[in-house]
Design an enzyme around this catalytic site. Structure first.
Site, mmCIF file in Angstrom:
data_model
loop_
_atom_site.group_PDB
_atom_site.id
_atom_site.type_symbol
_atom_site.label_atom_id
_atom_site.label_comp_id
_atom_site.label_asym_id
_atom_site.label_seq_id
_atom_site.Cartn_x
_atom_site.Cartn_y
_atom_site.Cartn_z
ATOM 1 C CG HIS A 183 -1.895 0.972 1.415
ATOM 2 N ND1 HIS A 183 -1.641 2.258 1.831
ATOM 3 C CD2 HIS A 183 -3.235 0.907 1.214
ATOM 4 C CE1 HIS A 183 -2.784 2.936 1.889
ATOM 5 N NE2 HIS A 183 -3.763 2.141 1.514
ATOM 6 C CG ASP A 206 0.604 -2.472 6.228
ATOM 7 O OD1 ASP A 206 -0.372 -2.634 6.981
ATOM 8 O OD2 ASP A 206 0.561 -1.792 5.188
ATOM 9 C CD GLN A 219 -6.826 -4.426 3.783
ATOM 10 O OE1 GLN A 219 -7.755 -5.209 3.970
ATOM 11 N NE2 GLN A 219 -7.036 -3.140 3.617
ATOM 12 C CE LYS A 255 -7.240 -0.117 6.284
ATOM 13 N NZ LYS A 255 -7.972 0.236 5.063
ATOM 14 C CB CYS A 274 -3.757 3.430 -1.599
ATOM 15 S SG CYS A 274 -4.977 4.675 -1.233
#
Ligand code: PLP
Lengths: 414, 150
Positions: free
Chosen positions: A131, A209, A212, A235, A373
Site C-alpha cells: 500500500h 503492515d 489487512q 479495519k 492506493c
C-alpha cells in the site's frame, strides 16, 4: 495453533449480522451489500455503544486529572492496551503504542527508528504489493538519509517471489517493511518465513503492515517474530482515528520520540526535557480516548467469537465468490495467489471499473473501484484500476450472488 | 435496470464509449494538454488545431478512462469544432452547471451534450464528465502542468 475457546457459540452468520446495525440499512432502495471491508469494516453495536457510553458517562482526559472520571477514563484506555497485547500475543502491554492508524504507525517507525540511524549505503527492502502507506514513508527516509529503496518483485499471481526477496537481503539491509496481506490483491505473505529469512540474511529490523490481515485471521506475534507490527482499528470493527503499533520493547526503548508535547515527558525545563519510557514516549498530546476504548471493545467482541471458524467461513466465501465470478465472460481476476484471503479484485473487458462501481452502487452494492492506493500493483498487472469486492465474516453467499447478477446486468448494458 | 442508471448511461454515451470520435493523435496540433484523475486513473491527452483567427478547427483526444469520461471527450471534440476559445469556455460553463445540478442546461448551447444531464444524480462522477473539458481549456490556455481533477 491456539485452541478454540470452549464457551463460544457455533458459527451462525445470521446471528452475527444482527450485531452490526448498519447491515439492515437500505441503500438506493435496496438492502445494502457491503463488500468494501478492506477500506473499512462495519462496527458491531457493542463498539458503537462503548463510544457513546464513554461520552455519556465517563468523558474526561487521561493521565491528568486526579478526579474520579479521569481515573476511570485512564483505566479504560490502559485496558485497551492490555487487550491489544493479548490480541497480538505480544510480551507486554508496554510494547503497544496507540497511533491514529496504520499510516501513522509506519511513519512513526520511519521517523523515529529509521531516519536517525540510516545512512548512505544502507537499504530498505519492501515488496511490490505494498500500500502507498508502506512505500512513501520509506521513500522519504531514503531521500533524507541517502539510503536506497529496494523492491522484492511479485509473480503473475501476485505472490512475492521468495527467492528474489531472499536475494535482496544483505548486510546493507537496515529495514524490511512488508504487508501481511495485500489490500489490492488479497495475497497473504508468509510473514513468519520472511522474518526468518531476514534474520538469517541481514541485520535488518522488520515491520509488518497488518492493516489487512487482522480482521481475517488470528495474529500471533510470537509466531511471526517481527520487530514492528502495525494496524488500524477501523479495519478491525473498531472506530476510526486509532491504530496500534507493536514494537519490540528493546527497540522502542532506544528510539527517539516521534512528536513532542504533553504526556510524553517526565520533566521539562527550557534547557532539557526528559522523555518518558515507551509507550508513553510516543503518545504526545491527548489521544482519541473514546476511539481507543471502542477499539478495546472490538478486541473483546472478537475474543468472544470462534476466530478459526470465522476464517474458515470467510475462506469458503472467497472460494464461492471467486468461482461464481469466474463464470462471467470476459472477467479477469487480478491476484490469484495460492495464499490469499478476503479480496476479489477483477476487471471486465470493455467495462471500466469506475462504471462498474456506479452500476453496483445503484444496486446497493458497495465495492471499491480504483487503484486501491497501490499504483505499482496496478502497473504490474497492466490495468489502471480494478473493482475490488472485499469480504468480512458477516457477508453471505446471497450477497455474492447479488454481485454476480449486477455484473451480468452491467455487461449486458455495455 | 434502474431509471437513474438509464439516464446516466444513455445510448449515445454508450455508443461514444464503444467507438469514440476524433480519437488518436493529431500531428501538427497547435495546442495540447494532459489530464488525469488520480481517483480513478482516467488519463487523457487533448490536442487541438487552432487557426490564426482563433477558431478551433479540430480537436482529437487519446487515452483511457471510464465510459462517462470517454464519451464526454468524444462528444466534446465535435461540440467545440468551429468555435472560439471564448465560445468553448461558454459551452463548458453551461455543461458544468448542468452536470453539477446548478443549472438546467440550455439545449441551445449544449446540443447533444445534454445527454450528460443524468450525471447530476451521481456527484462522484462529475469529475469524469468534466476532465476532458478541463484538459481542453488547459490546452487552449497553454497550461504547462498536467491537469488533475483534485
Ligand atoms: C495494507 C494497508 N496498509 C496501510 C493502510 C493504511 O491504513 P490507514 O489509512 O488506516 O492508516 C491500508 C489501508 O487501506 C492498507 O490496506
Amino acid at each position: 495453533m491456539t485452541s478454540r475457546p470452549a464457551e463460544v457459540m457455533p458459527f451462525d452468520v445470521g446471528r452475527l449480522r444482527r450485531d452490526f446495525p448498519i447491515l439492515t440499512r437500505r441503500v438506493r432502495g435496496r438492502p445494502l451489500v457491503y463488500l468494501d471491508n478492506a477500506a473499512t469494516t462495519q462496527k458491531p453495536r457493542c463498539v458503537i455503544e462503548a463510544v457513546a457510553d464513554f461520552y455519556t458517562r465517563s468523558n474526561a482526559n487521561i493521565h491528568r486529572g486526579i478526579h474520579a472520571l479521569s481515573e476511570e477514563a485512564t483505566a479504560r484506555y490502559e485496558e485497551t492496551r492490555r487487550l491489544a497485547a493479548r490480541f497480538l500475543n505480544a510480551s507486554s502491554p508496554k510494547e503497544i503504542v496507540f497511533t491514529k492508524g496504520t499510516t501513522e504507525a509506519i511513519n512513526l517507525v520511519a521517523a523515529s527508528y529509521a531516519r536517525p540511524r540510516l545512512k548512505s549505503g544502507d537499504e530498505i527492502l519492501i515488496t511490490h504489493l505494498e500500500h502507498h502507506a508502506n512505500i512513501v514513508p520509506w521513500q522519504m527516509v531514503c531521500q533524507a538519509t541517502g539510503a536506497r529503496l529496494r523492491v522484492a518483485p511479485i509473480d503473475d499471481t501476485g505472490a512475492v517471489i521468495l527467492e528474489e526477496f531472499e536475494a535482496l537481503l544483505s548486510e546493507r539491509t537496515a529495514v524490511v517493511a512488508l504487508a501481511h496481506q495485500s489490500n489490492a490483491l488479497g495475497t497473504v505473505n508468509p510473514v513468519a518465513r520472511m522474518c526468518r529469512l531476514v534474520r538469517e540474511n541481514s541485520p535488518a529490523v522488520v515491520l509488518v503492515d497488518g492493516a489487512q490481515a487482522v480482521a481475517h485471521r488470528k495474529v500471533d506475534l510470537k509466531e511471526i517474530d517481527c520487530d514492528f507490527y502495525a494496524f488500524s482499528g477501523h479495519k478491525l470493527f473498531g472506530p476510526t482515528g486509532v491504530g496500534v503499533l507493536y514494537g519490540r520493547y528493546e527497540i522502542l526503548k532506544m528510539m527517539e520520540p516521534y512528536q513532542g508535547g504533553g504526556d510524553m515527558i517526565r520533566a521539562v525545563t527550557f534547557e532539557r526535557t526528559l522523555y518518558k519510557d515507551p509507550p508513553e514516549r510516543f503518545e504526545a498530546g491527548t489521544p482519541p480516548v473514546a476511539s481507543v476504548i471502542g477499539l478495546g471493545r472490538a478486541f473483546e467482541y472478537l475474543s468472544g467469537l470462534d476466530r478459526m471458524a470465522l476464517s474458515e467461513y470467510e475462506d469458503e466465501l472467497l472460494e464461492y465468490g471467486t468461482d461464481r465470478l469466474r463464470e462471467i465472460d470476459g472477467l479477469r481476476m487480478i491476484g490469484t495467489a495460492k495464499r490469499k484471503s478476503s479480496v476479489i479484485s477483477f476487471v471486465i473487458d470493455g467495462v471500466h471499473p469506475h462504471d462498474l462501481g456506479t452500476i453496483l452502487d445503484v444496486e446497493g452494492i458497495a465495492v471499491r473501484a480504483g487503484h486501491h492506493c497501490a499504483q505499482p500493483v496496478m502497473e504490474r498487472f497492466g490495468v489502471p484500476a480494478t473493482v475490488r469486492a472485499s469480504l468480512a465474516f458477516y457477508n453471505t453467499r446471497h450477497e455474492l450472488d447479488r454481485l454476480v447478477e449486477a455484473l451480468d446486468a452491467a455487461k449486458e448494458m455495455f | 435496470m434502474n431509471d437513474e442508471l438509464r439516464e446516466l448511461y444513455q445510448q449515445i454515451i454508450l455508443d461514444h464509449n464503444r467507438s469514440p470520435r476524433n480519437f488518436g493523435d493529431l500531428p501538427g496540433a497547435t495546442h495540447s494538454a494532459e489530464g488525469y484523475n488520480p481517483l480513478c486513473g482516467d488519463h487523457y491527452f487533448v490536442r487541438a488545431h487552432v487557426s490564426e483567427e482563433g477558431i478551433i478547427e479540430k480537436v482529437f483526444f487519446e487515452g483511457s478512462g471510464c465510459a462517462i469520461s470517454k464519451a464526454s471527450a468524444s462528444l466534446m471534440t465535435s461540440a467545440v469544432k468551429g468555435k472560439t476559445l471564448a465560445e468553448a469556455k461558454r459551452i463548458f460553463e453551461e455543461f458544468h452547471g448542468m452536470v453539477t445540478g446548478r443549472r438546467e442546461g440550455e439545449e441551445e448551447i449544449l446540443g447533444k451534450l445534454t445527454v450528460f444531464s443524468g450525471v447530476r444524480e451521481f456527484p462522484v462522477r462529475v469529475k469524469c464528465a468534466a476532465l476532458p473539458w478541463h484538459t481542453l481549456v488547459a490546452a487552449l490556455e497553454r497550461k504547462q502542468e498536467p491537469v488533475t481533477t483534485e
